[in-house]
Design a protein around this motif. Structure first.
Motif, PDB file in Angstrom:
ATOM      1  N   ILE A  23       0.816  -1.091  -0.039  1.00  0.00           N
ATOM      2  CA  ILE A  23       0.040   0.085  -0.038  1.00  0.00           C
ATOM      3  C   ILE A  23       0.933   1.176   0.171  1.00  0.00           C
ATOM      4  CG2 ILE A  23      -1.956   1.398   1.050  1.00  0.00           C
ATOM      5  CD1 ILE A  23      -2.490  -1.127   2.518  1.00  0.00           C
ATOM      6  N   TRP A  28       1.051   2.557   4.380  1.00  0.00           N
ATOM      7  CA  TRP A  28       0.607   1.391   5.142  1.00  0.00           C
ATOM      8  C   TRP A  28       1.324   1.309   6.395  1.00  0.00           C
ATOM      9  CZ3 TRP A  28       3.305  -3.296   2.017  1.00  0.00           C
ATOM     10  CH2 TRP A  28       4.635  -3.146   2.081  1.00  0.00           C
ATOM     11  N   VAL A  66      -6.755   5.271  -2.881  1.00  0.00           N
ATOM     12  CA  VAL A  66      -5.805   4.005  -2.333  1.00  0.00           C
ATOM     13  C   VAL A  66      -5.017   3.773  -3.708  1.00  0.00           C
ATOM     14  CG1 VAL A  66      -5.760   1.799  -1.631  1.00  0.00           C
ATOM     15  CG2 VAL A  66      -7.681   3.221  -0.728  1.00  0.00           C
ATOM     16  N   ILE A  79     -11.045  -3.763  -0.642  1.00  0.00           N
ATOM     17  CA  ILE A  79     -10.559  -2.742   0.214  1.00  0.00           C
ATOM     18  C   ILE A  79     -11.506  -2.766   1.298  1.00  0.00           C
ATOM     19  CG2 ILE A  79      -9.807  -0.559   0.466  1.00  0.00           C
ATOM     20  CD1 ILE A  79      -8.803  -0.530  -2.431  1.00  0.00           C
ATOM     21  N   ASN A  80     -11.434  -2.980   2.374  1.00  0.00           N
ATOM     22  CA  ASN A  80     -12.638  -2.586   3.496  1.00  0.00           C
ATOM     23  C   ASN A  80     -11.920  -1.580   4.477  1.00  0.00           C
ATOM     24  OD1 ASN A  80     -13.642  -5.100   2.448  1.00  0.00           O
ATOM     25  ND2 ASN A  80     -12.026  -6.417   3.431  1.00  0.00           N
ATOM     26  N   SER A  93     -17.102  -2.219   3.199  1.00  0.00           N
ATOM     27  CA  SER A  93     -16.360  -2.482   1.919  1.00  0.00           C
ATOM     28  C   SER A  93     -16.227  -1.206   1.189  1.00  0.00           C
ATOM     29  CB  SER A  93     -16.834  -3.863   1.118  1.00  0.00           C
ATOM     30  OG  SER A  93     -15.604  -3.772   0.236  1.00  0.00           O
ATOM     31  N   THR A  95     -15.285  -1.734  -1.893  1.00  0.00           N
ATOM     32  CA  THR A  95     -15.244  -2.588  -3.319  1.00  0.00           C
ATOM     33  C   THR A  95     -16.222  -3.751  -2.916  1.00  0.00           C
ATOM     34  OG1 THR A  95     -13.584  -3.930  -2.442  1.00  0.00           O
ATOM     35  CG2 THR A  95     -12.849  -1.966  -3.797  1.00  0.00           C
ATOM     36  N   ILE A 126      -7.877   1.061   7.147  1.00  0.00           N
ATOM     37  CA  ILE A 126      -8.153   0.669   5.775  1.00  0.00           C
ATOM     38  C   ILE A 126      -7.446  -0.613   5.670  1.00  0.00           C
ATOM     39  CG2 ILE A 126      -7.971   0.811   3.233  1.00  0.00           C
ATOM     40  CD1 ILE A 126      -8.100   3.847   3.626  1.00  0.00           C
ATOM     41  N   GLN A 127      -8.084  -1.792   5.435  1.00  0.00           N
ATOM     42  CA  GLN A 127      -7.534  -3.137   4.954  1.00  0.00           C
ATOM     43  C   GLN A 127      -7.644  -3.449   3.569  1.00  0.00           C
ATOM     44  OE1 GLN A 127     -10.103  -6.599   5.827  1.00  0.00           O
ATOM     45  NE2 GLN A 127      -8.359  -7.594   7.189  1.00  0.00           N
ATOM     46  N   VAL A 128      -6.357  -3.797   3.101  1.00  0.00           N
ATOM     47  CA  VAL A 128      -6.463  -4.218   1.560  1.00  0.00           C
ATOM     48  C   VAL A 128      -6.354  -5.678   1.544  1.00  0.00           C
ATOM     49  CG1 VAL A 128      -5.305  -3.740  -0.789  1.00  0.00           C
ATOM     50  CG2 VAL A 128      -5.907  -1.967   1.037  1.00  0.00           C
ATOM     51  N   THR A 130      -5.987  -9.106  -0.813  1.00  0.00           N
ATOM     52  CA  THR A 130      -5.803  -9.475  -2.378  1.00  0.00           C
ATOM     53  C   THR A 130      -6.065 -11.302  -2.471  1.00  0.00           C
ATOM     54  OG1 THR A 130      -3.417  -9.694  -2.623  1.00  0.00           O
ATOM     55  CG2 THR A 130      -4.471  -7.445  -3.149  1.00  0.00           C
ATOM     56  N   CYS A 141      -2.594  -3.255   6.057  1.00  0.00           N
ATOM     57  CA  CYS A 141      -3.546  -2.147   6.428  1.00  0.00           C
ATOM     58  C   CYS A 141      -2.716  -0.843   6.359  1.00  0.00           C
ATOM     59  CB  CYS A 141      -3.988  -2.455   8.067  1.00  0.00           C
ATOM     60  SG  CYS A 141      -4.828  -3.943   8.048  1.00  0.00           S
TER      61      CYS A 141
END
Ligand SMILES: [Cu+2]
Length: 218
Positions: A23, A28, A66, A79-80, A93, A95, A126-128, A130, A141
């Motif tokens: 990130i 991050w 982001v 992305i949460n 979310s 997304t 923010i939590q990303v 994948t 995060c």
């Protein structure tokens, strides 16, 4: 057998820790590639990076950006966000639709808005996430504070050529870049397939396989 060995080798490469993702903005919590601190992007919810080790970035309540660096040929991206100073529940979310991002390099979603009313000064994380063909997921995060006046640095939010994002189940491509390419670093033999509208999860899965296959053939 040769073919199977090749595919296995390519999959192993794709999941080396040095691949994964980063990130870039908002910054991050910490560099989760740091294995000396027992960080690992495989670890839910924030890659093993505990609360409080990073800075909190002022980030807009509406239209926040982001910026990521993606290292895999393709990935599903989530992305949460969770509210609070020590978030354990990333229950909203940015997304909500399943998004498949193809390409390696800079990827930016320019205008994310938190799906509820939050007041100026609210802390959040923010939590990303994948996830790819293995079915397991990677986590990072970034800690933020919502500010209506916050602005991303001007140079932020760029997409490398060939990056594309597709919402699974919709036919539109959401990226603001040029024509999508399945696997930008590899030969273009399979690229004819990616010009078509993508509809449905089965084609998305095929796209991923095609990319891995092409990488192995180079
Ligand atoms: Cu990886």
């Amino acid at each position: 057998m040769m073919f199977v060995a090749l595919i296995t080798f390519v999959l192993a490469l794709a999941h080396k820790a040095s691949a994964h993702f980063k990130i870039d903005y908002p910054p991050w919590r910490a560099d989760s590639f740091n294995e000396a601190l027992n960080y690992s992007q495989w670890t839910y919810p924030c890659g093993g990076v505990p609360d409080g080790v990073g800075n909190r970035t002022e980030w807009p309540i509406t239209d926040g950006a982001v910026q990521l660096t993606l290292h895999h040929p393709w990935t599903y991206l989530f992305i949460n966000v969770g509210l609070g100073s020590s978030v354990t529940n990333f229950n909203m979310s940015f997304t909500p639709d399943l998004m498949n991002v193809t390409g390696q390099g800079n990827f930016c979603l320019p205008s994310l808005s938190v799906p509820m009313k939050v007041s100026d000064g609210t802390n959040a994380t923010i939590q990303v996430v994948t996830s790819g063909d293995s079915g397991s997921a990677l986590y990072n995060c970034a800690d933020i504070v919502f500010r209506s006046s916050a602005k991303a640095p001007a140079s932020m939010c760029k997409n490398d050529t060939g990056m594309s994002a597709v919402i699974i189940g919709h036919s539109a491509t959401t990226s603001n870049t040029s024509a999508p390419a399945a696997c930008p670093s590899s030969a273009s033999t399979h690229n004819s397939a990616t010009g078509m509208a993508v509809e449905g999860v089965i084609f998305a899965a095929m796209l991923g396989l095609a990319c891995i296959f092409a990488t192995g053939m180079v």
